[in-house]
Design an enzyme around this catalytic site. Structure first.
Site, PDB file in Angstrom:
ATOM      1  N   CYS A 134      -0.051   8.341   2.805  1.00  0.00           N
ATOM      2  CA  CYS A 134       0.833   7.950   4.008  1.00  0.00           C
ATOM      3  C   CYS A 134       2.001   8.602   3.790  1.00  0.00           C
ATOM      4  O   CYS A 134       2.847   8.355   3.121  1.00  0.00           O
ATOM      5  CB  CYS A 134       1.140   6.405   3.984  1.00  0.00           C
ATOM      6  SG  CYS A 134       2.416   5.971   5.335  1.00  0.00           S
ATOM      7  N   CYS A 137       5.221   6.540   4.953  1.00  0.00           N
ATOM      8  CA  CYS A 137       5.687   5.590   3.747  1.00  0.00           C
ATOM      9  C   CYS A 137       6.203   6.336   2.715  1.00  0.00           C
ATOM     10  O   CYS A 137       7.302   5.915   2.260  1.00  0.00           O
ATOM     11  CB  CYS A 137       4.504   4.802   3.464  1.00  0.00           C
ATOM     12  SG  CYS A 137       3.315   4.355   4.763  1.00  0.00           S
ATOM     13  N   ASP A 138       5.842   7.284   2.258  1.00  0.00           N
ATOM     14  CA  ASP A 138       6.230   7.926   0.995  1.00  0.00           C
ATOM     15  C   ASP A 138       6.822   9.419   1.073  1.00  0.00           C
ATOM     16  O   ASP A 138       7.428   9.778   0.102  1.00  0.00           O
ATOM     17  CB  ASP A 138       4.758   8.372   0.274  1.00  0.00           C
ATOM     18  CG  ASP A 138       4.307   6.879  -0.073  1.00  0.00           C
ATOM     19  OD1 ASP A 138       5.053   5.906  -0.176  1.00  0.00           O
ATOM     20  OD2 ASP A 138       2.996   6.862  -0.175  1.00  0.00           O
TER      21      ASP A 138
END
Ligand code: NAP
Length: 308
Positions: A134, A137-138
Site C-alpha cells: 500500500c 499507507c507507507d
C-alpha cells in the site's frame, strides 16, 4: 423467526455498501458484516479519477466514506467480524463469524480480494519493515529514498507514480517488455523522470538485515542478475479473491465465486458481487453495479420464497 434477517451482506467495499443501499431501499431487513472497517481496497487508493460524478479526482478514503455514510443514513446496520462459514439448511442461511452466528433468508458475498504475494525469499520476513502492499499507507516513509515497485498493471503504474511524491527514484520492475496498465497511466509513468522501468525482469529475493536494503533482480531475456539498492519494496501483482470461507463447489478454477449475470450462485438465495465473483473487471463502478444487481436479485428471490 424474528431474528432471521432477509439478507446478510458479507463485505463492506463498494459492492457490499451498494448492495446495502439497494437492499434497504427495497425494504429488506439486513445486516452488513465487515472484517475491518468499511471501504475495501479503495481506501488504499490515493486518487480515483474514473468514478463518474467527480470532475476532479476523489481520494479513495473519501469516496468510500461517502458510500458508508449513505448506507448508514438509510439504516444499514454494520457489524464487525471475520466470516468463518456460510451454510444453508432448508431455506435459512447461517453465517458463522468469530463470536456470532447470524441467520438470514439470503446472503450476498462481497468480500473482495487480497493482494497477491510474490512468494520470494525475504518478502514475508520484511513485511512491515520495507515490504509493503500500500503506497498510500507507507509511501511517506520513503521521502528522498529509493523504492522498488513490482508489477505492470493499473495498480503498479498508479502507485509507482504516487510514490514519486516522496521517493527520489522509483524502479518499476515488470516481468514483460510492455506494461499491461491503461494507456493514460503508462504515459504518466514513462514521462516521469523519477521512474526507472526495469522490463523483462523479476525480483528473486528481498534482502536486508533489520530492514530492506536491496532486491535481487533477474533479467528473463538475458539471464543477467543484478542488485538494486532500495529501502522500500511495493508489490502490486494483482489480487486473489477472498473465498476461503466458501464451499469449493461454488468456485471456479481461479477460486472466484461462479455467478450468472444476475449475480446468482449455484445455491438458491446466495449471491456474489464485486471482486470476489467470476469475470469481475475489478472497477469500483462495476463493483457498485454488481452490488445493486445482487440486491435486486435477492429481493426477487425473497419475494418468490414468500409465495412458496
Ligand atoms: P493486474 O491487472 O492483474 O496486473 C498484475 C500485474 O502483475 C501484471 O502486469 C502481471 O504481469 C504482474 N504479475 C502477476 N503475477 C506476478 C508475479 N508472480 N511476479 C511478477 N509479476 C506478476 O492487477 P492490478 O494492477 O492489481 O489490477 C487489478 C485490477 O484492478 C485490474 O483489473 C485493473 O484494471 C483494476 N484497476 C483499475 C484501476 C483503474 O481503472 N484506474 C485502478 C486499479 C485497479 P503480466 O502482465 O505478465 O501478467
Amino acid at each position: 423467526m424474528e431474528n432471521v434477517k432477509d439478507l446478510i451482506i458479507v463485505g463492506g467495499g463498494p459492492a457490499g455498501l451498494t448492495a446495502a443501499i439497494y437492499g434497504i431501499r427495497a425494504g429488506l431487513s439486513l445486516v452488513l458484516a465487515e472484517k475491518f472497517s468499511p471501504g475495501g481496497q479503495v481506501v488504499n487508493s490515493y486518487e480515483i479519477e474514473n468514478y463518474p460524478g467527480f470532475a476532479e479526482p476523489v481520494e479513495g478514503w473519501e469516496l468510500m466514506s461517502r458510500m458508508e455514510e449513505q448506507a448508514r443514513r438509510l439504516g444499514t446496520e454494520i457489524i464487525n467480524g471475520d466470516i468463518i462459514s456460510v451454510d444453508k439448511s432448508g431455506d435459512i442461511f447461517s453465517v458463522k463469524m468469530d463470536g456470532a452466528v447470524i441467520e438470514s433468508r439470503s446472503v450476498i458475498v462481497a468480500a473482495g480480494a487480497s493482494h497477491r504475494k510474490l512468494g520470494v525469499p525475504g518478502e514475508k520476513e520484511f513485511m512491515g519493515r520495507g515490504v509493503s502492499y500500500c503506497a498510500t499507507c507507507d509511501g511517506a516513509f520513503y521521502k528522498d529514498r529509493i523504492t522498488v515497485v513490482i508489477g505492470g498493471g493499473d495498480v503498479a503504474l498508479e502507485e509507482a507514480h504516487f510514490l514519486t511524491r516522496f521517493s527520489s527514484r522509483v524502479y518499476l520492475v515488470h516481468r514483460r517488455e510492455n506494461f499491461r496498465g491503461a494507456d493514460i497511466l503508462q504515459k504518466r509513468v514513462l514521462l516521469s523522470d523519477k521512474i526507472v522501468p526495469v522490463y523483462n525482469s523479476v525480483v528473486e529475493s528481498v534482502n536486508g538485515n533489520e530492514a530492506v536494503r536491496s532486491v535481487s533482480v533477474k533479467n528473463l531475456v538475458t539471464g543477467k542478475k543484478e542488485i538494486i539498492n532500495t529501502d522500500g519494496v511495493f508489490v502490486f501483482i494483482g489480487y486473489d479473491p477472498n473465498t476461503a470461507f466458501l464451499d469449493a463447489e461454488l468456485l471456479n478454477g481461479s477460486k472466484e465465486v461462479e455467478v450468472d449475470i444476475n449475480m446468482r450462485t449455484k445455491v438458491e438465495g446466495l449471491f456474489a458481487a464485486g471482486d470476489i465473483r467470476s469475470g469481475s473487471k475489478r472497477q469500483i463502478v462495476m463493483a457498485c453495479a454488481d452490488g445493486a444487481t445482487a440486491a435486486m436479485s435477492a429481493y426477487d428471490y425473497l419475494t418468490e420464497l414468500s409465495c412458496r
